[in-house]
Design an enzyme around this catalytic site. Structure first.
Site, mmCIF file in Angstrom:
data_model
loop_
_atom_site.group_PDB
_atom_site.id
_atom_site.type_symbol
_atom_site.label_atom_id
_atom_site.label_comp_id
_atom_site.label_asym_id
_atom_site.label_seq_id
_atom_site.Cartn_x
_atom_site.Cartn_y
_atom_site.Cartn_z
ATOM 1 N N ASP A 155 0.838 -1.192 0.000
ATOM 2 C CA ASP A 155 0.000 0.000 0.000
ATOM 3 C C ASP A 155 0.875 1.245 0.000
ATOM 4 O O ASP A 155 2.041 1.197 -0.394
ATOM 5 C CB ASP A 155 -0.923 -0.028 1.232
ATOM 6 C CG ASP A 155 -2.230 0.724 0.988
ATOM 7 O OD1 ASP A 155 -2.180 1.952 0.854
ATOM 8 O OD2 ASP A 155 -3.287 0.075 0.932
ATOM 9 N N HIS A 182 -4.149 6.042 3.228
ATOM 10 C CA HIS A 182 -4.791 4.795 2.784
ATOM 11 C C HIS A 182 -4.201 3.591 3.510
ATOM 12 O O HIS A 182 -4.925 2.745 4.045
ATOM 13 C CB HIS A 182 -4.623 4.645 1.273
ATOM 14 C CG HIS A 182 -5.445 3.550 0.666
ATOM 15 N ND1 HIS A 182 -4.953 2.284 0.428
ATOM 16 C CD2 HIS A 182 -6.733 3.528 0.243
ATOM 17 C CE1 HIS A 182 -5.895 1.541 -0.121
ATOM 18 N NE2 HIS A 182 -6.986 2.267 -0.250
ATOM 19 N N SER A 231 -11.004 -1.921 -1.065
ATOM 20 C CA SER A 231 -9.810 -2.101 -0.233
ATOM 21 C C SER A 231 -10.219 -2.400 1.203
ATOM 22 O O SER A 231 -9.664 -3.298 1.852
ATOM 23 C CB SER A 231 -8.937 -0.847 -0.256
ATOM 24 O OG SER A 231 -8.284 -0.684 -1.484
#
Length: 684
Positions: free
Chosen positions: A185, A225, A385
């Site tokens: 990520d 994120h 996700s």
């Protein structure tokens, strides 16, 4: 990534000789340092032409992303044939490419050599050299690099807890402490109180430059994120598996953008770490998606073959997940997203991906998790996700309870214990509804005690296409047993189905019919340890007689029926009773069709046949197995020419027919669904 210039370079001859024939000792020193960038000169050929032209005279194949805006021309992954994969072969092939290109005068930069994941290398070069590279003897295929993207735009913890076990607070069966989760990520704020002490930020970093700038922003200025997903997986307050440890690999930049090549290098880093220091069960979370990539799917297959569980986001494009990678890899557990009402996630005009490549759905809207804004901040995010992070956490807990679970066993358990038939299928495109699983992930009621449960799942093939000789093929995972095979065609023009052995594995095949619009093969894949299975075929019996096939070997039981035919239309056929009194279970087929009985022996296995028919044609007929029994076979009795096909939905057999108002069917053309239900006598 930018490409290396392909303009013709005119260098003075003495300087050119000095570069190519410089002191060997100096070059060896540069190689030993690992900092030497392989730059080779070449001669310009022609401007970029159509991709098909690359195949002329080449033995390898070229692949690129189907979505043009995501392509990164100038950077290529060169994959070698497995049979030629000596450890030194990638370097030798790369240098051979450089040597041949040197006579043509281009700059080629060797970016990475793969050893632990798949044999190959990553290069930056002009597209003019592709045909040269494709002609190299050891090359299997070349794929142009492309972009991948983060898929993100506490009801969720309640939702994944089975209803009868819900309490005032989330109480998972264990914390997943025996499992390590790798997260590919953005960067992560490891000092956040939600994940502090639970995340190790590795030194791995492979990210592209951000659009519009040549400078990477500091990790703390990223969009959080990675921090958010780490909190969803194992956060102290909002996490699913609160005891799981995470290792972070930085493959997405602060805009949530990465490349296929960066993901490949990250997966190889994981494989190398696994080889150097073997640990317990590993889960890899891939909260990203790009266009379909053969090489990324191949890498996932290799890592899964090494015992690693990979969980991927289905994608947020409101599209068929099979068009994206890594979501389309069969070895990956692919997760779509739902909201608090168990409906498909909508993100403006987009939303969760769907289709046969999705294994199940999980909470993905307004998920509360850690924010990198401060060490105590939380933020709400949505996307597949987040859904994939939930399933990664559930997988960590299941593997902590049963560390020896294989990927196939884990996937089957996730499917078996999911909440079923809660999603409104009308949200999906009509042609995708039958292909998309109506499953929302939940924790199993107990992470122990399922050893004797017979687990099965339905695997759909890709659409065959409309040509006369087109054949659809569905296959099970290596650890699964193919217990039955059926087919489905929306036009009704099909030629049945059969099981064949290919490459040492049994597959389900369904041929298209003349004038048909294409067909699907539908495999029923089950976990059946110590099974010995075979197929017994009865040829067409002739006019006026039904074709019967049954199990010949003692101790073998019938697990599935199928049939196939060569003629365009079998016509109507009034079937006899399924099992004459005193005879064993058998498969009944049309007099003009070959009929196949799938028969298996396994310790404690028992099966029975259930039939449900209607005197007049209906658009859908179903028959289900009782509680404690598992559906292994689903087929239609040969009674009408209007059957579209049969397929299994959980433990229910579904037979579909064309709209009776347009077919002119008669009362003699009854439709009957036949289910074969099995169980282990250890549970009886």
């Amino acid at each position: 990534m930018g490409t290396v210039s392909s303009r013709r370079l005119w260098w003075p001859l003495p300087l050119l000789l000095l570069l190519l024939l410089g002191p060997p000792g100096a070059r060896a020193q540069e190689d030993d340092d690992g900092d030497y960038e392989e730059l080779v000169l070449a001669l310009r050929s022609e401007e970029d032409g159509p991709a098909d032209a690359l195949q002329h005279g080449a033995t390898a194949t070229f692949h690129r992303c189907a979505k043009d805006p995501w392509r990164l021309p100038g950077t290529y992954v060169v994959v070698l044939k497995d049979s030629d994969a000596h450890r030194s072969q990638p370097e030798r092939t790369a240098r051979r490419l450089q040597a041949q290109a040197a006579r043509r005068g281009y700059l080629i930069k060797l970016l990475h050599v793969f050893h632990h994941l798949l044999p190959g290398f990553l290069v930056k070069m002009s597209r003019d050299l592709l045909e040269l590279a494709l002609r190299l003897p050891h090359v299997d295929y070349i794929e142009e690099d492309s972009s991948v993207f983060a898929q993100s735009i506490p009801w969720n913890l309640e939702r994944i807890t089975p209803a009868r076990y819900r309490a005032d607070e989330y109480q998972p069966p264990n914390g997943g402490s025996l499992v390590e989760v790798y997260l590919l990520d953005t960067s992560i704020q490891s000092s956040h109180r939600e994940i502090e002490g639970r995340v190790m930020v590795t030194d791995f970093e492979s990210v592209p430059e951000e659009d519009g700038t040549r400078f990477h922003r500091q990790a703390s200025k990223c969009d959080s994120h990675g921090t958010h997903l780490a909190g969803v997986v194992s956060g102290r307050d909002a996490g699913v598996a609160k005891g799981a440890s995470l290792r972070s690999l930085h493959v997405l930049n602060c805009q949530g953008k990465g490349t296929v090549s960066s993901a490949l290098i990250g997966l190889e880093f994981i494989r190398k770490s696994q080889l150097v220091q073997p640990v317990g069960p590993l889960v890899v979370l891939l909260p990203l998606a790009g266009g379909y990539s053969r090489v990324l799917n191949a890498a996932c297959r290799r890592l899964a073959g090494a015992g690693v569980v990979l969980v991927a986001a289905a994608g947020n494009f409101r599209d068929d997940a099979c068009l994206y990678s890594p979501a389309s890899a069969p070895e990956v557990i692919t997760v779509g997203a739902t909201n608090a009402q168990d409906q498909p996630l909508t993100l403006g005009t987009l939303g969760t991906n769907f289709g046969r490549c999705v294994d199940l759905f999980a909470p993905g809207e307004d998920i509360i998790g850690a924010s990198s804004d401060c060490s105590t901040c939380f933020v709400s995010r949505s996307g597949t996700s987040q859904a994939a992070a939930h399933v990664a956490g559930i997988a960590a807990m299941m593997l902590s309870a049963e560390p020896e679970l294989t990927l196939a066993e884990l996937r089957q358990r996730l499917i078996h214990f999911s909440a079923k038939d809660v999603i409104n299928e009308a949200w999906f495109p009509e042609d995708q509804r039958v292909l998309t699983p109506n499953l929302v992930a939940t924790l199993p009621p107990s992470t122990h005690g399922a050893g004797w449960q017979l687990f099965c799942r339905t695997v759909w093939s890709a659409h065959s296409g409309p040509t006369r000789m087109a054949t659809a093929m569905a296959r099970c995972a290596p650890d699964e047993e193919l217990l039955s095979c059926s087919s489905f065609s929306r036009s009704g023009k099909r030629r049945g189905e059969r099981i064949e052995a290919q490459g040492g594995r049994r597959v389900c095949l369904a041929p298209n019919a003349f004038g048909g619009e294409g067909v699907y093969a539908v495999a029923r894949c089950c976990l059946l340890p110590q099974a010995n299975c075979s197929v017994h075929t009865a040829p067409p019996a002739g006019a006026g007689m039904g074709t019967r096939a049954h199990c010949h070997q003692q101790g073998h039981v019938l697990t599935g029926c199928s049939s196939h035919w060569e003629m365009k239309d079998l016509g109507t056929h009034k079937p006899p009773v399924l099992k004459p009194r005193g005879q064993p279970d058998q498969c009944m087929g049309h007099s003009g069709a070959s009929t196949h009985a799938s028969c298996c022996y396994a310790p404690g296995l028992e099966c029975k046949v259930k039939e449900h028919g209607l005197p007049a044609p209906q658009e859908q007929v179903t028959v289900a197995c009782e509680e404690g029994w598992t559906l292994t076979g689903c087929s239609a009795l040969p009674g009408t020419s209007h059957v579209l096909g049969a397929y299994a939905v959980d433990d229910t057999c579904v037979v579909r027919s064309r709209d009776v108002s347009t077919t002119g069917s008669t009362s003699e053309e009854a439709v009957a669904a036949v289910a074969i239900c099995c169980r282990s006598r250890h549970l009886a």
